[in-house]
Design an enzyme around this catalytic site. Structure first.
Site: not given
Length: 311
Positions: A167, A225
């Site tokens: 990432h 999340t």
């Protein structure tokens, strides 16, 4: 006989040199044709002249965090970076707040329709402001590489997952093309959203780095999340509009596909985490739930849901 061999070898050498020259010439020609479509406004900005400087930085980053750094720290005591981490995380929060303001003022709050928003390549103050904000967002991805550097220096090697490193490496690489070719328009919506999420996430990181006395202010960690899932749903939904809007002449559709694919990949990863940590994990003892939670969040999208990042 020796003369014949020597002559053949020289001919082969000459042939190979000619082929290498032809390949180099072809690559240079392809690159020249490719770069002709780039945004002339950004060509002289830092790291924008070509993708080579950033590629060198990214390769050096990958080499350090996956090989050199862990070897250097193998027989050394982990660094105590508490003060640095506090300054760093709240610094990223401040930078993210500034980028949100600039994205809003240069388009997303001053005229963008949230549908088929094209790139403004003019030299108007607002168009230049958007391009500069895109560059700042791009440059911030190099700053965020420090996340991984700190993992190495603190010997948190379990955090050095493929996904985390991937990432941090892929974001600046792809965003170079974004700034160089498409600094504005609908392709920047995910940058605005990501900056908003980073304000929340790095605030959490900063408070965590300040120690146990601030745990009482972290009651909202269970929503991290959910925030990430909402982000990826919004990114994917927004960019998918392109395929249903008639006559949307967005200048570089390739970025639509890249953003859409990126959003779908991370949406899937976070849904997978959600299942293991909050659905399947609920049937496990609390200790194992925590281990499952940590295992699935390590490195996912910047390690954003990693509640043990600074503990």
């Amino acid at each position: 006989m020796d003369k014949n061999i020597s002559g053949s070898f020289c001919e082969l050498q000459g042939f190979l040199k000619m082929e290498i020259f032809n390949i180099k010439s072809s690559v240079a020609l392809i690159y020249d044709e490719f770069i002709q479509n780039a945004d002339s406004r950004t060509e002289n900005w830092l790291l924008m002249s070509s993708p080579i400087p950033q590629t060198v930085i990214i390769i050096a980053y990958i080499y350090f965090v996956t090989s050199l750094g862990p070897k250097m720290m193998e027989n050394r005591k982990a660094f105590d970076l508490k003060g640095i981490l506090i300054v760093y995380n709240f610094g990223v929060v401040a930078l993210s707040v500034y980028m949100i303001h600039e994205f809003v003022m240069s388009g997303w709050g001053t005229g963008y329709s949230f549908r088929c928003d094209l790139v403004d390549y003019s030299n108007s103050p607002q168009a230049i402001r958007m391009a500069e904000t895109c560059w700042l967002y791009y440059f911030s991805k190099f700053i965020e590489m420090l996340d991984t550097i700190f993992f190495v220096l603190r010997k948190k090697n379990s955090q050095l997952t493929f996904l985390h490193v991937y990432h941090h490496a892929i974001m600046p690489f792809t965003w170079w093309f974004g700034v160089r070719f498409s600094a504005g328009g609908l392709g920047t919506f995910h940058a605005l959203l990501n900056s908003i999420v980073h304000v929340i996430m790095y605030t959490y990181y900063g408070l965590t780095a300040m120690g146990p006395n601030y745990q009482k202010y972290l009651w909202w960690k269970k929503y991290l999340t959910t925030i990430q899932l909402i982000q990826f749903v919004m990114v994917t939904t927004h960019i998918s509009q392109y395929f249903f809007i008639k006559d949307c002449n967005y200048q570089f559709p390739i970025f639509v596909y890249i953003i859409g694919l990126y959003g779908l990949i991370f949406l899937f990863l976070f849904l997978n985490f959600w299942y293991h940590a909050y659905t399947k994990g609920k049937r496990l003892p609390k200790v194992l739930q925590a281990q499952t939670w940590a295992h699935h969040t390590n490195g996912v999208m910047n390690g954003n849901a990693d509640h043990e990042k600074y503990q």
